[in-house]
Design a protein around this motif. Structure first.
Motif, PDB file in Angstrom:
ATOM      1  N   GLU A  53     -28.472   6.028 -27.081  1.00  0.00           N
ATOM      2  CA  GLU A  53     -27.340   6.906 -26.775  1.00  0.00           C
ATOM      3  C   GLU A  53     -26.702   6.478 -25.453  1.00  0.00           C
ATOM      4  N   SER A  54     -26.681   7.336 -24.448  1.00  0.00           N
ATOM      5  CA  SER A  54     -25.945   7.035 -23.215  1.00  0.00           C
ATOM      6  C   SER A  54     -26.530   5.873 -22.428  1.00  0.00           C
ATOM      7  N   ASN A  59     -22.232   2.060 -23.931  1.00  0.00           N
ATOM      8  CA  ASN A  59     -21.902   3.484 -23.851  1.00  0.00           C
ATOM      9  C   ASN A  59     -21.739   3.977 -22.422  1.00  0.00           C
ATOM     10  N   LYS A 332     -23.639  11.181 -29.206  1.00  0.00           N
ATOM     11  CA  LYS A 332     -22.751  10.335 -29.995  1.00  0.00           C
ATOM     12  C   LYS A 332     -23.110  10.418 -31.475  1.00  0.00           C
ATOM     13  N   ALA A 397     -17.376   4.993 -26.787  1.00  0.00           N
ATOM     14  CA  ALA A 397     -18.382   5.017 -25.719  1.00  0.00           C
ATOM     15  C   ALA A 397     -19.341   6.173 -25.954  1.00  0.00           C
ATOM     16  N   GLY A 398     -20.228   6.385 -25.012  1.00  0.00           N
ATOM     17  CA  GLY A 398     -21.224   7.446 -25.145  1.00  0.00           C
ATOM     18  C   GLY A 398     -20.626   8.830 -24.956  1.00  0.00           C
TER      19      GLY A 398
END
Length: 498
Positions: A53-54, A59, A332, A397-398
């Motif tokens: 994820e982030s 991201n 996301k 992006a995240g």
């Protein structure tokens, strides 16, 4: 944390459960493995990979937030440049550098070039007002011991020499300026997370991928964590002495499920993002810097535009953005029901209060959502006047969930753009909420969490923490000899020497 929660064997399955296999949880897992190697740890991750994820490099900005170029950390107040936030972020980033250096020196991480590389950090001003601000900012920061090697120019030829892509086709009737340092970094937090995970799993930490946490509940003095295997549908329960929620945007709803009073009133405001990613290799080769400008009026700090060199898996890339969007998802790969499910009687007032107060943010998000590719490229041309749409592709992006903090009447909520550590009164459960500069200062944030949650262990752990982070308990801005010593040490360990 009470002494009764110090070891497995008192009716629990494990000492520590960490939720999420991103940069934050993996940092804490590594710290605990160093400080208390006999504690059992289990990491639960809903995806089938770490850092999905982030923490994924596509991201996030990967800036290595040390406040060298991010203009939102230096505000002008009554004609003076306030660098308090910039110094604070820089101090915390130095802790990261020391922690990574220790792990590399002890052969507990792999090749540092996989996750950290030198990259100039630049601040960009265009218009007379921005150039004036940038010069004042440079005058203050360049005198501070934590910001050595800062430069400034408002000379057009020098600008073109440093930033050929940004100079090409530029109309210099509008003044431009840059300040910069060559000591900035680009960081692949996905690669760093994987190195952390490799280290802790090789030393006994269990990680369960494809396991989504469904509930967290009290069971006496322990916590019961219920998770579902997303591949088989099977449900499992782990009892633990300590739980850390490092689940990115899902930290809020999971802490709410735990029912700790400390989360009451907190809310989350999800903001999605997108980048323009350059597809033209010739252009990518002509730009080698992270160039940050000023956010638009009414835009959140996380939206600060930047033309950004990335070094991912050994290959250089070029991004511009971020462009904000909106979705009720907290991840996301989350659900459109994430935001509605997070609503509680205790945080509705905070959410409504922020909604009424943040008209500028609302307008900004609406404008961003309505932008098409033509409008996005027009924004890029403020930085790169010769930009062509065919050289850029849009990538998602995240997801970011900004913290809404309860503060009471007459202002019922405050939208925060940093990170916040939330912990229960007894220190048996904690989580990290918020976004930037979270990944860059993860070691500092997790040491703060240890102090909150394991107060009875800190005297025992302090010598080891000082071994990992020699500046622990000191401000480097007040101990400049220590700063220079540790800077030189980390330059060598992280292979950042010129």
């Amino acid at each position: 944390m009470s002494e009764s929660t110090d070891r497995v064997g008192k009716g629990t399955d494990t000492d520590v459960v960490l939720i999420g296999a991103g940069i934050i949880s993996s940092t804490l897992s590594t710290l605990l493995k160093e400080l208390q190697p006999d504690w059992d740890q289990v990491i639960l991750e809903r995806l089938d990979i770490p850092a999905g994820e982030s923490s994924s490099p596509w991201n996030n900005a990967g800036t290595g937030h040390s406040a060298l170029c991010e203009l939102n950390y230096t505000q002008e107040v009554n004609g003076d440049i306030d660098i308090t936030k910039a110094v604070s972020v820089n101090e915390k980033f130095q802790i990261s550098r020391q922690f990574w250096s220790y792990l590399i020196e002890e052969n507990k991480l792999g090749n540092p070039r996989e996750f950290i590389n030198k990259c100039p950090h630049m601040s960009f001003g265009h218009s007379g007002e921005q150039v004036r601000f940038l010069r004042k900012r440079f005058d203050v920061l360049s005198k501070h011991p934590l910001f050595p090697g800062m430069h400034f120019t408002d000379d057009n030829e020098k600008f073109a020499e440093k930033l050929p892509l940004m100079a090409r086709g530029r109309d210099y009737t509008e003044p431009v300026a840059i300040s910069w340092t060559n000591e900035g970094t680009d960081i692949n937090f996905g690669a760093l997370t994987r190195q952390y995970i490799d280290y802790v799993t090789q030393n006994g930490v269990e990680i369960r991928y494809g396991n989504e946490v469904q509930n967290i509940s009290r069971e006496g003095s322990h916590w019961k964590v219920t998770s579902k295997n997303l591949h088989t549908g099977d449900t499992s329960v782990i009892t633990a002495n300590f739980v850390f929620v490092g689940a990115g945007g899902m930290a809020l709803p999971l802490l709410e499920k735990a029912g700790i009073p400390e989360i009451k009133g907190y809310g989350g405001f999800p903001v999605s993002g997108a980048w323009l990613r350059c597809t033209n290799e010739d252009l990518i080769k002509q730009h080698a810097a992270k160039v940050y400008g000023k956010a638009s009026v009414g835009a959140p700090p996380m939206s600060v535009p930047h033309l950004d060199t990335r070094i991912i898996d050994g290959k250089r890339g070029l991004l511009f953005g971020p462009y904000a969007g909106w979705t009720p998802k907290f991840l996301k790969k989350g659900s459109f029901l994430d935001l509605p499910k997070s609503l509680r009687p205790g945080n509705i007032a905070s959410l409504v209060g922020v909604g009424l107060q943040e008209f500028g943010l609302t307008r900004y998000l609406v404008e961003e959502v309505l932008k098409n590719q033509t409008a996005r490229v027009e924004s890029l041309r403020e930085y790169m006047p010769s930009a062509r749409a065919e050289d850029w592709e849009l990538v998602t992006a995240g997801q970011r969930v900004q913290v809404i903090k309860p503060i009471g009447a007459p202002k019922f909520g405050s939208l925060e753009f940093g990170t916040a550590v939330i912990s229960s009164n007894d220190g048996s459960i904690a989580g990290l909420m918020g976004a930037s500069p979270g990944a860059s200062i993860a070691p500092s944030a997790m040491i703060e969490l240890l102090e909150r949650c394991f107060g009875s262990k800190m005297i025992e752990w302090a010598p080891k923490i000082k071994e990992m982070v020699p500046s622990y308990g000191k401000l480097m801005s007040r101990h400049t000899d220590l700063f220079h010593e540790q800077w030189d040490r980390s330059q060598k360990a992280l292979q950042l020497e010129s």
